[in-house]
Design a protein around this motif. Structure first.
Motif, mmCIF file in Angstrom:
data_model
loop_
_atom_site.group_PDB
_atom_site.id
_atom_site.type_symbol
_atom_site.label_atom_id
_atom_site.label_comp_id
_atom_site.label_asym_id
_atom_site.label_seq_id
_atom_site.Cartn_x
_atom_site.Cartn_y
_atom_site.Cartn_z
ATOM 1 N N UNK A 27 52.398 38.766 45.406
ATOM 2 C CA UNK A 27 52.507 39.200 46.806
ATOM 3 C C UNK A 27 51.801 40.542 47.048
ATOM 4 N N UNK A 28 51.591 40.832 48.328
ATOM 5 C CA UNK A 28 50.923 42.073 48.736
ATOM 6 C C UNK A 28 51.429 42.447 50.122
ATOM 7 N N UNK A 29 52.718 42.774 50.196
ATOM 8 C CA UNK A 29 53.352 42.981 51.483
ATOM 9 C C UNK A 29 53.389 44.413 51.979
ATOM 10 N N UNK A 30 52.558 45.283 51.419
ATOM 11 C CA UNK A 30 52.464 46.669 51.883
ATOM 12 C C UNK A 30 51.014 46.970 52.231
ATOM 13 N N UNK A 31 50.791 48.077 52.907
ATOM 14 C CA UNK A 31 49.438 48.412 53.354
ATOM 15 C C UNK A 31 48.511 48.673 52.176
ATOM 16 N N UNK A 32 47.231 48.503 52.418
ATOM 17 C CA UNK A 32 46.234 48.762 51.383
ATOM 18 C C UNK A 32 46.299 50.216 50.917
ATOM 19 N N UNK A 33 46.553 51.120 51.834
ATOM 20 C CA UNK A 33 46.676 52.534 51.486
ATOM 21 C C UNK A 33 47.820 52.754 50.501
ATOM 22 N N UNK A 34 48.969 52.134 50.787
ATOM 23 C CA UNK A 34 50.116 52.278 49.883
ATOM 24 C C UNK A 34 49.860 51.610 48.537
ATOM 25 N N UNK A 35 49.161 50.478 48.552
ATOM 26 C CA UNK A 35 48.821 49.819 47.286
ATOM 27 C C UNK A 35 48.004 50.753 46.413
ATOM 28 N N UNK A 50 42.270 41.047 39.620
ATOM 29 C CA UNK A 50 41.445 40.088 40.353
ATOM 30 C C UNK A 50 42.209 38.869 40.856
ATOM 31 N N UNK A 51 43.485 38.735 40.457
ATOM 32 C CA UNK A 51 44.243 37.531 40.809
ATOM 33 C C UNK A 51 45.566 37.895 41.453
ATOM 34 N N UNK A 52 46.019 37.038 42.358
ATOM 35 C CA UNK A 52 47.293 37.262 43.043
ATOM 36 C C UNK A 52 48.003 35.933 43.268
ATOM 37 N N UNK A 53 49.325 35.933 43.060
ATOM 38 C CA UNK A 53 50.184 34.816 43.406
ATOM 39 C C UNK A 53 50.905 35.171 44.703
ATOM 40 N N UNK A 66 44.580 41.130 53.254
ATOM 41 C CA UNK A 66 43.271 41.132 53.908
ATOM 42 C C UNK A 66 42.348 42.207 53.334
ATOM 43 N N UNK A 67 42.854 43.417 53.202
ATOM 44 C CA UNK A 67 41.990 44.493 52.713
ATOM 45 C C UNK A 67 41.756 44.418 51.207
ATOM 46 N N UNK A 68 42.687 43.826 50.464
ATOM 47 C CA UNK A 68 42.415 43.584 49.049
ATOM 48 C C UNK A 68 41.237 42.628 48.896
ATOM 49 N N UNK A 69 41.156 41.657 49.795
ATOM 50 C CA UNK A 69 40.041 40.707 49.780
ATOM 51 C C UNK A 69 38.766 41.332 50.339
ATOM 52 N N UNK A 70 38.900 42.023 51.456
ATOM 53 C CA UNK A 70 37.733 42.615 52.104
ATOM 54 C C UNK A 70 37.056 43.643 51.224
ATOM 55 N N UNK A 71 37.844 44.381 50.448
ATOM 56 C CA UNK A 71 37.288 45.390 49.543
ATOM 57 C C UNK A 71 36.888 44.820 48.195
ATOM 58 N N UNK A 72 36.871 43.495 48.111
ATOM 59 C CA UNK A 72 36.371 42.767 46.934
ATOM 60 C C UNK A 72 37.129 43.134 45.655
ATOM 61 N N UNK A 73 38.441 43.321 45.811
ATOM 62 C CA UNK A 73 39.300 43.558 44.642
ATOM 63 C C UNK A 73 39.838 42.217 44.163
ATOM 64 N N UNK A 74 40.597 41.545 45.003
ATOM 65 C CA UNK A 74 41.148 40.237 44.650
ATOM 66 C C UNK A 74 40.106 39.146 44.866
ATOM 67 N N UNK A 91 41.911 36.169 57.242
ATOM 68 C CA UNK A 91 42.241 36.300 55.819
ATOM 69 C C UNK A 91 41.648 35.143 55.033
ATOM 70 N N UNK A 92 41.800 33.928 55.541
ATOM 71 C CA UNK A 92 41.325 32.747 54.812
ATOM 72 C C UNK A 92 39.827 32.807 54.525
ATOM 73 N N UNK A 93 39.056 33.316 55.468
ATOM 74 C CA UNK A 93 37.602 33.338 55.286
ATOM 75 C C UNK A 93 37.178 34.338 54.214
ATOM 76 N N UNK A 94 38.056 35.281 53.898
ATOM 77 C CA UNK A 94 37.729 36.305 52.905
ATOM 78 C C UNK A 94 38.051 35.881 51.476
ATOM 79 N N UNK A 95 38.829 34.810 51.315
ATOM 80 C CA UNK A 95 39.240 34.400 49.970
ATOM 81 C C UNK A 95 38.052 33.792 49.233
ATOM 82 N N UNK A 96 37.726 34.386 48.094
ATOM 83 C CA UNK A 96 36.587 33.906 47.311
ATOM 84 C C UNK A 96 36.935 32.617 46.581
ATOM 85 N N UNK A 97 38.062 32.616 45.890
ATOM 86 C CA UNK A 97 38.498 31.444 45.140
ATOM 87 C C UNK A 97 39.947 31.125 45.509
ATOM 88 N N UNK A 98 40.162 30.069 46.274
ATOM 89 C CA UNK A 98 41.516 29.688 46.651
ATOM 90 C C UNK A 98 42.009 28.601 45.702
#
Length: 256
Positions: A27-35, A50-53, A66-74, A91-98
């Motif tokens: 999960x990633x339920x907090x802001x990108x800044x807090x992460x 690089x991976x998230x459940x 969204x920002x984890x994906x946009x910043x090319x981390x996940x 968000x869906x369009x940013x996922x590289x490998x679903x």
């Protein structure tokens, strides 16, 4: 295994799991800044993950995605088809490998064995996770009104549980929250109470020293004392489980 709870509660939920060189988020339920701030505080490199459940699509579990994906981390995102469909198109369009998974499925993530099970929550195909590395086992049991007994064997005798004890029912009913919200939380698609959670942990742990990270604790309808009272009532041996209480500010690293 090293377990880092970045945050837990209605304001956001996120966990970082590290098993040697294997690193992933649940999960990633907090802001990108807090992460970023939490990972820096733990002295961990965010760009190594690089991976998230994902358990389900509620904002307190996906806000930072969204920002984890946009910043090319996940790059790799594991979730059910229902959860995927419930995400925003942005968000869906940013996922590289679903990776679409099913409940009661078992699959490999970076060399870890991951098993899924159905939880009962008002989301679109939510799941819980059991993660094993061959010697250690950790269970993620959050956001559920109950746990079906068909999964008791799967969840038994883990080294660590991230299992919610959300509320004290009396405090919840006496709170100023709207009645429909109270009904939702108390319902079978809501959240586990202290008594529910303590009963389950006592049932799951059999002659094995385990750790219980208590998650998703209500700030206004619960307390550590309330949870400890439920533990005393439910446990046949309170010393068999080491208990930790996760908060909105997270928790220091737990090693198993």
């Amino acid at each position: 295994m090293e377990i880092y709870v970045l945050a837990s509660g209605s304001k956001g939920n996120m966990t970082y799991l590290k098993v040697g060189h294997i690193k992933l988020f649940v999960d990633a339920g907090i802001s990108y800044k807090r992460i970023r701030e939490k990972m820096e505080a733990y002295d961990q490199d965010l760009y190594d993950v690089k991976s998230i459940l994902i358990t389900h699509e509620h904002s307190d579990h996906v806000t930072g995605l969204r920002l984890l994906l946009k910043n090319k981390i996940i790059e790799d995102v594991y979730l059910t088809s229902g959860t995927y469909e419930a995400l925003s198109d942005e968000v869906k369009i940013l996922i590289k490998n679903v990776h679409i998974i099913k409940s009661e499925d078992t699959f490999d993530v970076l060399g870890l064995k991951v098993s899924t099970f159905m939880v009962s929550h008002d989301a679109n195909q939510p799941v819980g996770y059991v993660i094993e590395d061959g010697s250690k086992k950790v269970c993620f049991v959050n956001d559920t009104g109950y746990v079906d007994q068909v999964y008791y064997d799967l969840l038994s005798n883990a080294d660590c549980y991230l299992l919610e004890a959300n509320h004290h029912p009396t405090k919840l009913m006496q709170s100023p929250r709207p009645f429909l919200l109270k009904k939702r939380i108390l319902g079978e698609r809501g959240h586990l109470s202290n008594d529910d959670a303590a009963w389950l942990i006592n049932r799951f742990v059999n002659n094995k020293d385990s750790k219980w990270i208590v998650t998703h604790i209500s700030e206004d309808c619960n307390s550590v004392l309330d949870i400890e009272e439920s533990i005393v009532k439910a446990f046949d041996d309170p010393t068999k489980v080491e208990v930790f209480y996760a908060t909105k500010d997270g928790l220091p690293v737990i090693k198993i």
